[in-house]
Enzyme design. Sequence first.
Site, PDB file in Angstrom:
ATOM      1  N   ASP A 147     -14.901 -21.543  -7.922  1.00 46.34           N
ATOM      2  CA  ASP A 147     -14.263 -21.397  -6.819  1.00 46.34           C
ATOM      3  C   ASP A 147     -14.705 -20.189  -5.951  1.00 46.34           C
ATOM      4  OD1 ASP A 147     -12.872 -19.784  -8.336  1.00 46.34           O
ATOM      5  OD2 ASP A 147     -10.851 -20.486  -7.740  1.00 46.34           O
ATOM      6  N   ASP A 167     -17.410 -16.845 -12.810  1.00 46.12           N
ATOM      7  CA  ASP A 167     -16.495 -17.601 -12.069  1.00 46.12           C
ATOM      8  C   ASP A 167     -15.469 -18.529 -12.725  1.00 46.12           C
ATOM      9  OD1 ASP A 167     -15.382 -18.957  -9.670  1.00 46.12           O
ATOM     10  OD2 ASP A 167     -17.143 -19.444  -8.943  1.00 46.12           O
ATOM     11  N   VAL A 169     -14.351 -17.040  -7.353  1.00 47.67           N
ATOM     12  CA  VAL A 169     -13.230 -16.141  -7.500  1.00 47.67           C
ATOM     13  C   VAL A 169     -13.188 -16.063  -9.177  1.00 47.67           C
ATOM     14  CG1 VAL A 169     -10.527 -15.683  -7.561  1.00 47.67           C
ATOM     15  CG2 VAL A 169     -11.844 -16.725  -5.551  1.00 47.67           C
ATOM     16  N   HIS A 210      -7.004  -6.036  -0.184  1.00 44.50           N
ATOM     17  CA  HIS A 210      -5.854  -4.936  -0.271  1.00 44.50           C
ATOM     18  C   HIS A 210      -5.039  -5.544   0.802  1.00 44.50           C
ATOM     19  CE1 HIS A 210      -3.972  -1.227  -0.571  1.00 44.50           C
ATOM     20  NE2 HIS A 210      -4.013  -0.926   1.011  1.00 44.50           N
ATOM     21  N   ASP A 237      -8.811  -6.125  -4.836  1.00 45.58           N
ATOM     22  CA  ASP A 237      -8.278  -5.041  -3.975  1.00 45.58           C
ATOM     23  C   ASP A 237      -9.616  -3.755  -3.925  1.00 45.58           C
ATOM     24  OD1 ASP A 237      -7.493  -2.585  -2.763  1.00 45.58           O
ATOM     25  OD2 ASP A 237      -5.479  -3.301  -3.110  1.00 45.58           O
ATOM     26  N   SER A 252       0.918  -1.309   0.172  1.00 46.41           N
ATOM     27  CA  SER A 252      -0.163  -0.119  -0.083  1.00 46.41           C
ATOM     28  C   SER A 252       0.731   1.312   0.056  1.00 46.41           C
ATOM     29  CB  SER A 252      -0.788   0.108   1.310  1.00 46.41           C
ATOM     30  OG  SER A 252      -2.003   0.943   0.949  1.00 46.41           O
ATOM     31  N   ASP A 278      -9.583 -19.148 -14.900  1.00 46.75           N
ATOM     32  CA  ASP A 278      -8.994 -20.554 -14.164  1.00 46.75           C
ATOM     33  C   ASP A 278      -9.923 -21.684 -14.651  1.00 46.75           C
ATOM     34  OD1 ASP A 278     -11.522 -20.215 -12.620  1.00 46.75           O
ATOM     35  OD2 ASP A 278     -10.080 -19.587 -10.872  1.00 46.75           O
TER      36      ASP A 278
END
Length: 492
Positions: free
Chosen positions: A230, A222, A232, A412, A374, A155, A226
């Site tokens: 999952d 989703d 994400v 973050h 983030d 950060s 990938d």
Amino acid sequence: MPVPGASSRLSTLSLPHTTVDSVVDDPGDDTTPASCRVQLTVTHPPAGDRVTVWVHLPAETWNGRLQARGGGGFLGGSPDSLLEPLRNGYACAATDAGHPGPSADFALDARGRLDWQAIRDFGHVGVHDMTVAAKAVVTAYYGQPPAFSYFHGCSTGGRQGLMAAQRHPADYDGVLSGAPAINFPKMQVGQIWGQLVMLERRNPVSAAKFEAALAAIVEAHDLVGDGVRDGVIGDPLAVDPDLGALVGLPTPDGPLTETDVEVLRLIGQGPRRRDGSFLWYGLAPGVPYAGLHDTAVVDGELVGQPFVFDLWWIGLFLEQDPAWDWRTLTRESFEALFDRSVEMYSAVLAADDPDLSAFADRGGRALVWHGAADFGIPFQGTVDYYERVRARLGAERTDEFLRLFLAPGVGHCGGGGGPQPTGQFEALVAWVEHGTAPEELLAVGTGADGAVRQTRPLYAYPGVARWTGEGDPADAAAFTRAEGTRLVPPAR
């Protein structure tokens, strides 16, 4: 090992405009080695400022290296961050960057005017002061300078590290920069954009509605990147969600309305001028709305609750008015504040200069990573910077000294639903000292009991981890590198 009488000699160490405040021999304990702990104050006459520097020195376990630690938010740094590197054998250093504590009230002096020396200390001067002092202390204590020097931060700390590489390329051999606030003047105004959108449309959106929208967006995309369901989004740069399909989505606070969805669209689009031209990046698909877009019921009415850092930035740094009322914001005043922020503070607080040639020429290495979920610092701004370095210095040369890793689902500086990156600092050390350029990192997901539930590779941008279709998708070995989506920076 320290030279004989090293601690007592440190008390009389002479450095320009520097006072040695204390030298304490700490005996250590079961978890922390014995160390010499030094505090110094650096000033810049006639400004009357005070930059505090802490240097901790392992008495018997020094590995020959220096590791400096950065801060976060408006906190320049803290000695509390030095325990980990001390335990790992590093001489280590931190600084308050010219002001104590995490608030931004240092921006104004006692008369309510901008304190430019304090702002410069926070922007870049304090970290260089720390570096010069720490190297002198290390040399005096051990009788030799550190063989390698590293900066480790996230950060604000990420910004501090890349700022050092840009302004003082000989200060560090390696920089680990996480979620770097390098685009500080743009980002800090840009963070209040969503609150302005809700204010303009007189349509604050409840946390329950934001959460429902986020869940629906992630559910719909989703598998992107990938190939695994999952929770994400594996390659958010590849996603352009159909937000219109969310109208009518049921939530605990009622269905999403067309105006709710328009707010979501504008938040995702990011700050724009009144003519529609680009100012800064918005919230990428899969990033939580909480934090910057909080709302609360006050006196029976749902109202916006801006992030305190944004209130500090605009109220203190831009308006010089601690009582500034964010509810007076308009699109016109937002645009003016954005331009003022960039004009006034880029030279002192931004760390977005793509010319890292001097750092590269002397063999410096920088490993940058950013969570792709983030909420506070758009990861697209970090990718934008990386692409500009690449355009300036060329792809081949950039690869020799700079690598960027994106961590899907990670918030973050950590947290979030994705597996957490591990081993970044160790990878940087191997690169600096052994020439082993990092091609991938390991991300690890753990359960509430701390047990490992998932591992996954993270590949250097623009690579993404894609499931092979065989093997356990919770095992990193079941993934391979695929070419991800490159950011196309908008026309400015």
